[in-house]
Scaffold this active site. Structure first.
Site, short mmCIF file in Angstrom:
data_model
loop_
_atom_site.label_atom_id
_atom_site.label_comp_id
_atom_site.label_asym_id
_atom_site.label_seq_id
_atom_site.Cartn_x
_atom_site.Cartn_y
_atom_site.Cartn_z
N HIS A 1 0.83 3.28 -2.80
CA HIS A 1 1.01 3.65 -4.20
C HIS A 1 -0.34 3.96 -4.87
O HIS A 1 -0.43 3.97 -6.09
CB HIS A 1 1.69 2.52 -4.97
CG HIS A 1 2.97 2.06 -4.35
ND1 HIS A 1 4.01 2.92 -4.11
CD2 HIS A 1 3.38 0.83 -3.92
CE1 HIS A 1 5.02 2.25 -3.55
NE2 HIS A 1 4.66 1.00 -3.42
N HIS B 1 9.36 3.66 -3.76
CA HIS B 1 9.48 3.55 -2.31
C HIS B 1 10.45 4.59 -1.76
O HIS B 1 10.81 4.53 -0.59
CB HIS B 1 9.96 2.15 -1.91
CG HIS B 1 9.14 1.04 -2.47
ND1 HIS B 1 9.46 0.40 -3.66
CD2 HIS B 1 8.00 0.47 -2.02
CE1 HIS B 1 8.56 -0.52 -3.91
NE2 HIS B 1 7.66 -0.50 -2.94
N SER C 1 0.85 -1.19 0.00
CA SER C 1 0.00 0.00 0.00
C SER C 1 0.89 1.24 0.00
O SER C 1 2.07 1.18 0.28
CB SER C 1 -0.92 -0.01 1.22
OG SER C 1 -1.81 -1.10 1.16
N LYS D 1 5.23 -6.45 -10.19
CA LYS D 1 6.30 -5.46 -10.28
C LYS D 1 7.59 -6.08 -9.76
O LYS D 1 7.58 -6.88 -8.81
CB LYS D 1 5.96 -4.21 -9.46
CG LYS D 1 4.68 -3.52 -9.91
CD LYS D 1 4.46 -2.20 -9.20
CE LYS D 1 4.44 -2.29 -7.69
NZ LYS D 1 3.38 -3.18 -7.19
#
Length: 343
Positions: free
Chosen positions: A56, A218, A54, A104
């Protein structure tokens, strides 16, 4: 830092409860953290499942619905979901035509989706996978071996989702997803660091007069740090980094993506500079999408993603889509391709 939350420990659960209340077209399993399109499983249709940490948003839960994902699995903030979530999602959406995992390239995501695929196959669910690794900024990072998966994830989910909705078989949907990834490249910049709810302070130190070129979603370190640049200079650096790697011969889809805290006023201005560089480099633009789609909490900054397309990929991009974060009801008028306008 002030945040609109209750406590850090429940931030994901609270967000899922709010999503369930706002979107009755989705089935949101708050306890098990799985988001499913309400009409799943759709008979004869390949199902698409993705997920990740979470923070994004709207990736990935905001892209669940007709024309895109069948289900999404949100993990804790910047933390991979677990295999049990992925298995539960696959079982909820599998119609017998198979499930495509869109992953990803982050180590936790890759390992957990691989384990989930094995568990799903043990239960008789046919699973295929595609790895998204479009970031040209760095080869390895704190979270990956190889290139990171960033903005191209949206292109993969939309175009493969349209192919699946047409009833194309699993092998073909996987092939299309891989084609999109192989023809996509991204580059991101940060003007400020993001702040996770658990930490409550910026994840890295970025002085006010500097920016980071080539960051990940990130907040991973980028290619280099420089004194603050103009939008024109940032666009030239970013787009040229993408084009030097991609070298497109066909028209491209363009995603000018906000990292979470950059207003649309700035993003549209930045897009003007991106389009200028593309024009100067002789790159034709088929469609452009501007907004916050693959974010990093409250990070200020932007990324540029280009995807080289052919007629079939453009047709699939233009196909109808109805999700909380991306929707259009009918195919884009052909005349708009010349302007590169998305809406």
């Amino acid at each position: 830092m002030k945040m609109l939350i209750n406590v850090p420990e429940t931030v994901v659960t609270d967000a899922l409860r709010g999503m369930a209340a706002a979107h009755p077209e989705l089935t949101v399993d708050v306890e098990n953290r799985v988001i499913v399109r309400r009409d799943a499983p759709v008979a004869g249709k390949v199902a698409l499942v993705s997920g990740g940490g979470s923070g994004h948003e709207p990736l990935h839960g905001g892209f669940v619905g007709p024309g895109m994902l069948s289900a999404a699995c949100p993990g804790e903030v910047f933390t991979s979901p677990v295999p049990d979530q992925m298995l539960r999602a696959a079982a909820a959406v599998d119609s017998g035509a198979g499930v495509l995992f869109i992953v990803k390239n982050y180590t936790g995501d890759v390992l957990n989706f691989d384990m989930a695929a094995e568990l799903a196959e043990d239960e008789g669910i046919q699973v295929a996978k595609v790895l998204v690794n479009d970031d040209v900024a760095v080869t390895d990072s704190l979270y990956t071996a190889g290139r990171r998966g960033t903005g191209a994830t949206l292109f993969v989910e939309k175009i493969a989702g349209a192919a699946a909705d047409e009833g194309q078989p699993l092998e073909r949907v996987q092939s299309i997803a891989r084609q999109v990834n192989e023809n996509s490249r991204s580059f991101g910049v940060a003007l400020s660091a993001c702040t996770t709810p658990a930490k409550g302070t910026p994840t890295f130190d970025l002085p006010p007069g500097e920016l980071e070129l080539g960051i990940g979603i990130h907040g991973e370190p980028g290619r280099e740090r420089r004194p603050m640049m103009t939008a024109r200079e940032i666009a030239e650096f970013s787009v040229n980094a993408v084009l030097d790697d991609l070298r497109p011969r066909n028209p491209v889809l363009v995603l000018v993506n906000g990292m979470g805290a950059t207003p649309l006023l700035e993003l549209y201005g930045y897009n003007a500079e991106v389009q200028r560089v593309l024009s100067e480099r002789g790159v034709a633009v088929a469609r452009t999408l501007v907004g916050n789609y693959v974010t990093s909490l409250d990070m200020a900054g932007a990324s540029v993603t280009l995807c080289q397309i052919d007629e079939e990929l453009l047709r699939l991009w233009d196909a109808p889509v109805s999700t909380p974060a991306l929707r259009w009801a009918c195919e884009r008028p052909v005349r708009r391709a010349a302007r590169g306008a998305d809406e």
